[in-house]
Design a protein around this motif. Structure first.
Motif, PDB file in Angstrom:
ATOM      1  N   ARG A 196      -3.870  -6.416  -4.131  1.00 20.23           N
ATOM      2  CA  ARG A 196      -3.192  -6.602  -2.843  1.00 20.23           C
ATOM      3  C   ARG A 196      -1.923  -7.433  -3.010  1.00 20.23           C
ATOM      4  O   ARG A 196      -0.873  -7.116  -2.430  1.00 20.23           O
ATOM      5  CB  ARG A 196      -4.145  -7.273  -1.834  1.00 20.23           C
ATOM      6  CG  ARG A 196      -3.523  -7.479  -0.483  1.00 20.23           C
ATOM      7  CD  ARG A 196      -3.194  -6.136   0.166  1.00 20.23           C
ATOM      8  NE  ARG A 196      -2.442  -6.358   1.384  1.00 20.23           N
ATOM      9  CZ  ARG A 196      -1.420  -5.619   1.765  1.00 20.23           C
ATOM     10  NH1 ARG A 196      -1.052  -4.571   1.061  1.00 20.23           N
ATOM     11  NH2 ARG A 196      -0.784  -5.890   2.875  1.00 20.23           N
TER      12      ARG A 196
ATOM     13  N   GLU B  72       6.492  -4.505  -2.453  1.00 21.27           N
ATOM     14  CA  GLU B  72       7.265  -4.275  -1.224  1.00 21.27           C
ATOM     15  C   GLU B  72       8.321  -5.351  -1.010  1.00 21.27           C
ATOM     16  O   GLU B  72       9.411  -5.064  -0.504  1.00 21.27           O
ATOM     17  CB  GLU B  72       6.352  -4.187  -0.011  1.00 21.27           C
ATOM     18  CG  GLU B  72       5.631  -2.874   0.106  1.00 21.27           C
ATOM     19  CD  GLU B  72       6.562  -1.672   0.137  1.00 21.27           C
ATOM     20  OE1 GLU B  72       7.576  -1.682   0.871  1.00 21.27           O
ATOM     21  OE2 GLU B  72       6.280  -0.701  -0.579  1.00 21.27           O
TER      22      GLU B  72
ATOM     23  N   GLU C 297       0.776  -5.337  -4.432  1.00 21.31           N
ATOM     24  CA  GLU C 297       1.381  -4.463  -3.420  1.00 21.31           C
ATOM     25  C   GLU C 297       2.404  -5.226  -2.575  1.00 21.31           C
ATOM     26  O   GLU C 297       3.491  -4.715  -2.282  1.00 21.31           O
ATOM     27  CB  GLU C 297       0.298  -3.880  -2.515  1.00 21.31           C
ATOM     28  CG  GLU C 297      -0.607  -2.899  -3.205  1.00 21.31           C
ATOM     29  CD  GLU C 297      -1.807  -2.479  -2.369  1.00 21.31           C
ATOM     30  OE1 GLU C 297      -2.552  -1.604  -2.840  1.00 21.31           O
ATOM     31  OE2 GLU C 297      -2.008  -3.011  -1.255  1.00 21.31           O
ATOM     32  N   ILE C 298       2.060  -6.447  -2.199  1.00 19.81           N
ATOM     33  CA  ILE C 298       2.981  -7.271  -1.403  1.00 19.81           C
ATOM     34  C   ILE C 298       4.241  -7.576  -2.207  1.00 19.81           C
ATOM     35  O   ILE C 298       5.365  -7.458  -1.703  1.00 19.81           O
ATOM     36  CB  ILE C 298       2.287  -8.565  -0.953  1.00 19.81           C
ATOM     37  CG1 ILE C 298       1.137  -8.245   0.006  1.00 19.81           C
ATOM     38  CG2 ILE C 298       3.289  -9.521  -0.300  1.00 19.81           C
ATOM     39  CD1 ILE C 298       0.181  -9.399   0.245  1.00 19.81           C
TER      40      ILE C 298
ATOM     41  N   GLU D 285       8.425   1.141   1.069  1.00 21.04           N
ATOM     42  CA  GLU D 285       7.355   1.558   1.976  1.00 21.04           C
ATOM     43  C   GLU D 285       6.239   2.324   1.255  1.00 21.04           C
ATOM     44  O   GLU D 285       5.517   3.101   1.853  1.00 21.04           O
ATOM     45  CB  GLU D 285       7.908   2.356   3.150  1.00 21.04           C
ATOM     46  CG  GLU D 285       8.865   1.543   3.986  1.00 21.04           C
ATOM     47  CD  GLU D 285       9.442   2.301   5.169  1.00 21.04           C
ATOM     48  OE1 GLU D 285       9.020   3.444   5.430  1.00 21.04           O
ATOM     49  OE2 GLU D 285      10.311   1.732   5.834  1.00 21.04           O
ATOM     50  N   ARG D 286       6.072   2.054  -0.019  1.00 22.54           N
ATOM     51  CA  ARG D 286       4.971   2.667  -0.771  1.00 22.54           C
ATOM     52  C   ARG D 286       3.627   2.081  -0.325  1.00 22.54           C
ATOM     53  O   ARG D 286       2.621   2.764  -0.327  1.00 22.54           O
ATOM     54  CB  ARG D 286       5.186   2.436  -2.263  1.00 22.54           C
ATOM     55  CG  ARG D 286       4.114   3.039  -3.121  1.00 22.54           C
ATOM     56  CD  ARG D 286       4.463   2.905  -4.587  1.00 22.54           C
ATOM     57  NE  ARG D 286       3.362   3.406  -5.397  1.00 22.54           N
ATOM     58  CZ  ARG D 286       3.299   3.263  -6.691  1.00 22.54           C
ATOM     59  NH1 ARG D 286       4.284   2.664  -7.335  1.00 22.54           N
ATOM     60  NH2 ARG D 286       2.272   3.726  -7.362  1.00 22.54           N
ATOM     61  N   PHE D 287       3.642   0.786   0.040  1.00 16.09           N
ATOM     62  CA  PHE D 287       2.438   0.110   0.474  1.00 16.09           C
ATOM     63  C   PHE D 287       2.640  -0.470   1.869  1.00 16.09           C
ATOM     64  O   PHE D 287       3.752  -0.841   2.244  1.00 16.09           O
ATOM     65  CB  PHE D 287       2.078  -1.032  -0.485  1.00 16.09           C
ATOM     66  CG  PHE D 287       1.899  -0.591  -1.902  1.00 16.09           C
ATOM     67  CD1 PHE D 287       0.749   0.080  -2.301  1.00 16.09           C
ATOM     68  CD2 PHE D 287       2.884  -0.829  -2.850  1.00 16.09           C
ATOM     69  CE1 PHE D 287       0.578   0.495  -3.615  1.00 16.09           C
ATOM     70  CE2 PHE D 287       2.726  -0.420  -4.168  1.00 16.09           C
ATOM     71  CZ  PHE D 287       1.574   0.245  -4.546  1.00 16.09           C
ATOM     72  N   ASP D 288       1.558  -0.566   2.621  1.00 18.33           N
ATOM     73  CA  ASP D 288       1.598  -1.226   3.923  1.00 18.33           C
ATOM     74  C   ASP D 288       1.438  -2.717   3.665  1.00 18.33           C
ATOM     75  O   ASP D 288       0.331  -3.199   3.411  1.00 18.33           O
ATOM     76  CB  ASP D 288       0.467  -0.703   4.809  1.00 18.33           C
ATOM     77  CG  ASP D 288       0.442  -1.384   6.164  1.00 18.33           C
ATOM     78  OD1 ASP D 288       1.505  -1.828   6.633  1.00 18.33           O
ATOM     79  OD2 ASP D 288      -0.659  -1.486   6.752  1.00 18.33           O
ATOM     80  N   ALA D 289       2.529  -3.441   3.676  1.00 20.98           N
ATOM     81  CA  ALA D 289       2.519  -4.865   3.348  1.00 20.98           C
ATOM     82  C   ALA D 289       3.412  -5.636   4.315  1.00 20.98           C
ATOM     83  O   ALA D 289       4.535  -6.015   3.981  1.00 20.98           O
ATOM     84  CB  ALA D 289       2.967  -5.075   1.908  1.00 20.98           C
ATOM     85  N   PRO D 290       2.914  -5.890   5.528  1.00 20.27           N
ATOM     86  CA  PRO D 290       3.741  -6.613   6.501  1.00 20.27           C
ATOM     87  C   PRO D 290       4.070  -8.044   6.061  1.00 20.27           C
ATOM     88  O   PRO D 290       4.996  -8.646   6.602  1.00 20.27           O
ATOM     89  CB  PRO D 290       2.894  -6.602   7.774  1.00 20.27           C
ATOM     90  CG  PRO D 290       1.503  -6.328   7.333  1.00 20.27           C
ATOM     91  CD  PRO D 290       1.612  -5.537   6.066  1.00 20.27           C
ATOM     92  N   GLU D 291       3.375  -8.560   5.060  1.00 19.83           N
ATOM     93  CA  GLU D 291       3.662  -9.897   4.544  1.00 19.83           C
ATOM     94  C   GLU D 291       4.924  -9.929   3.680  1.00 19.83           C
ATOM     95  O   GLU D 291       5.518 -10.983   3.463  1.00 19.83           O
ATOM     96  CB  GLU D 291       2.494 -10.405   3.673  1.00 19.83           C
ATOM     97  CG  GLU D 291       1.135 -10.316   4.292  1.00 19.83           C
ATOM     98  CD  GLU D 291       0.426  -8.984   4.023  1.00 19.83           C
ATOM     99  OE1 GLU D 291      -0.808  -8.970   4.155  1.00 19.83           O
ATOM    100  OE2 GLU D 291       1.089  -7.971   3.703  1.00 19.83           O
TER     101      GLU D 291
ATOM    102  N   ASP E  90      10.950  -2.766  -1.219  1.00 19.32           N
ATOM    103  CA  ASP E  90      11.006  -2.305   0.174  1.00 19.32           C
ATOM    104  C   ASP E  90      11.109  -0.786   0.260  1.00 19.32           C
ATOM    105  O   ASP E  90      11.936  -0.231   0.958  1.00 19.32           O
ATOM    106  CB  ASP E  90      12.171  -2.969   0.906  1.00 19.32           C
ATOM    107  CG  ASP E  90      12.089  -2.784   2.415  1.00 19.32           C
ATOM    108  OD1 ASP E  90      10.983  -2.514   2.936  1.00 19.32           O
ATOM    109  OD2 ASP E  90      13.130  -2.902   3.082  1.00 19.32           O
TER     110      ASP E  90
END
Length: 104
Positions: free
Chosen positions: A39, A46, A42-43, A52-58, A50
């Motif tokens: 995880r 991104e 992934e953060i 958008e390969r992973f959902d990482a709002p952090e 940036d």
């Protein structure tokens, strides 16, 4: 107000080293076997790319923090400051995995 443009070099080099410093060396390890580390990766991905390969709002917040820290000191200072940040992220995602939800 839009987020500042991101580059791959700033967050990736400091972040990768900080995360690696908190763990024993494991050349050839399958990092996907560690959900918390996966995880965080992934953060970091991104934050640096940036794409958008992973959902990482952090990611945008982490990117801003790392960029700001890199502006007030050299690499050694940034590494010293960011180690507890990444240790905290690691603990948070480990607990989330164990609990099956976000820790309180």
């Amino acid at each position: 107000m839009s987020a500042p443009a991101r580059s791959a070099a700033a967050p990736t080099s400091a972040t990768t080293t900080a995360t690696a410093a908190s763990r024993p060396s494991c050349a050839g390890c399958d990092l996907t076997a560690d959900p918390a580390l996966e995880r965080i990766a992934e953060i970091i991905h991104e934050a640096g790319l940036d794409d958008e390969r992973f959902d990482a709002p952090e990611a945008p917040g982490l990117d801003v923090v790392l960029r700001g820290l890199s502006m007030i000191g050299d690499d050694e200072h940034t590494m010293t400051i960011t180690k507890p940040v990444f240790d905290g992220l690691d603990e948070y995602y480990r607990r989330a995995t164990l609990l099956g939800r976000e820790p309180a």
